[in-house]
Design a protein around this motif. Structure first.
Motif, PDB file in Angstrom:
ATOM      1  N   MET A   1       3.292  14.940  10.743  1.00  0.00           N
ATOM      2  CA  MET A   1       2.732  13.724  10.191  1.00  0.00           C
ATOM      3  C   MET A   1       3.506  12.536  10.757  1.00  0.00           C
ATOM      4  O   MET A   1       4.716  12.523  10.782  1.00  0.00           O
TER       5      MET A   1
ATOM      6  N   GLU B   1       1.403   7.594   8.705  1.00  0.00           N
ATOM      7  CA  GLU B   1       0.742   8.301   7.618  1.00  0.00           C
ATOM      8  C   GLU B   1       1.611   8.365   6.372  1.00  0.00           C
ATOM      9  O   GLU B   1       1.109   8.415   5.272  1.00  0.00           O
ATOM     10  N   LYS B   2       2.899   8.330   6.532  1.00  0.00           N
ATOM     11  CA  LYS B   2       3.793   8.395   5.381  1.00  0.00           C
ATOM     12  C   LYS B   2       3.922   7.051   4.679  1.00  0.00           C
ATOM     13  O   LYS B   2       4.273   7.001   3.523  1.00  0.00           O
TER      14      LYS B   2
ATOM     15  N   TRP C   1      -5.409   5.279  -2.161  1.00  0.00           N
ATOM     16  CA  TRP C   1      -4.191   5.951  -2.620  1.00  0.00           C
ATOM     17  C   TRP C   1      -2.996   5.443  -1.832  1.00  0.00           C
ATOM     18  O   TRP C   1      -3.135   5.003  -0.698  1.00  0.00           O
TER      19      TRP C   1
ATOM     20  N   THR D   1      -0.687   7.326  -0.579  1.00  0.00           N
ATOM     21  CA  THR D   1      -0.462   8.255   0.529  1.00  0.00           C
ATOM     22  C   THR D   1      -1.629   9.236   0.640  1.00  0.00           C
ATOM     23  O   THR D   1      -2.389   9.437  -0.316  1.00  0.00           O
ATOM     24  N   ARG D   2      -1.736   9.846   1.794  1.00  0.00           N
ATOM     25  CA  ARG D   2      -2.723  10.912   2.003  1.00  0.00           C
ATOM     26  C   ARG D   2      -2.497  12.044   1.002  1.00  0.00           C
ATOM     27  O   ARG D   2      -3.432  12.582   0.430  1.00  0.00           O
ATOM     28  N   GLU D   3      -1.232  12.385   0.783  1.00  0.00           N
ATOM     29  CA  GLU D   3      -0.917  13.493  -0.126  1.00  0.00           C
ATOM     30  C   GLU D   3      -1.433  13.221  -1.539  1.00  0.00           C
ATOM     31  O   GLU D   3      -1.945  14.122  -2.204  1.00  0.00           O
ATOM     32  N   ALA D   4      -1.293  11.999  -1.999  1.00  0.00           N
ATOM     33  CA  ALA D   4      -1.770  11.649  -3.343  1.00  0.00           C
ATOM     34  C   ALA D   4      -3.289  11.795  -3.431  1.00  0.00           C
ATOM     35  O   ALA D   4      -3.810  12.346  -4.401  1.00  0.00           O
TER      36      ALA D   4
ATOM     37  N   GLU E   1      -5.256  13.646  -1.488  1.00  0.00           N
ATOM     38  CA  GLU E   1      -5.632  15.050  -1.350  1.00  0.00           C
ATOM     39  C   GLU E   1      -5.326  15.842  -2.617  1.00  0.00           C
ATOM     40  O   GLU E   1      -6.082  16.734  -2.996  1.00  0.00           O
ATOM     41  N   ALA E   2      -4.233  15.511  -3.292  1.00  0.00           N
ATOM     42  CA  ALA E   2      -3.904  16.201  -4.546  1.00  0.00           C
ATOM     43  C   ALA E   2      -4.972  15.932  -5.602  1.00  0.00           C
ATOM     44  O   ALA E   2      -5.382  16.840  -6.332  1.00  0.00           O
TER      45      ALA E   2
ATOM     46  N   GLN F   1      -8.044  17.959  -4.704  1.00  0.00           N
ATOM     47  CA  GLN F   1      -7.859  19.376  -5.020  1.00  0.00           C
ATOM     48  C   GLN F   1      -8.139  19.631  -6.490  1.00  0.00           C
ATOM     49  O   GLN F   1      -8.623  20.694  -6.858  1.00  0.00           O
TER      50      GLN F   1
END
Length: 121
Positions: free
Chosen positions: A1, A5-6, A64, A66-69, A71-72, A75
């Motif tokens: 990454m 992206e971070k 969001w 971040t991407r992680e937030a 995507e979570a 999910q």
């Protein structure tokens, strides 16, 4: 990454194609869903629900940190935590298009009426 992206926000766009009589009920359901996401998931920045003039499309915009937030949260939809898939069935969406985007540039007006631009480098 990548470092970009971070450090820059992430946007999810979900477009529904529906019959015009379903537009307003779907809007209300998406507003409620967005409020739950804001309360239940860290990293939430903003959401909007937009409609087409012909009544046949509704766009749900979710941003969001971040991407992680993002995507979570999504999910959670897939695992049944939220009733997103029920929205698709209940409002008889003909098509649903998903898009994910990394924010590269944004411009906003501040309270003092100045324009501020953030550009990823």
């Amino acid at each position: 990454m990548s470092a970009f992206e971070k450090n820059h926000s992430f946007t999810q766009l979900i477009e529904f194609e529906i019959e015009p009589h379903q537009q307003e009920p779907l809007v209300l359901a998406l507003v409620e869903q967005s409020e739950r996401l804001a309360q239940d998931h860290g990293g939430f920045l903003s959401a909007s629900v937009q409609v087409s003039d012909d009544g046949r499309r509704v766009l749900n915009y979710l941003q969001w940190q971040t991407r992680e937030a993002g995507e979570a949260a999504f999910q959670g939809f897939e695992s049944g935590e939220q009733d997103f898939w029920q929205l698709i069935l209940a409002y008889r969406a003909r098509t649903v298009t998903f898009g994910s985007f990394q924010v590269r540039s944004s411009i906003a007006r501040s309270h003092d009426n100045a324009l501020h631009c953030r550009l990823a480098g």
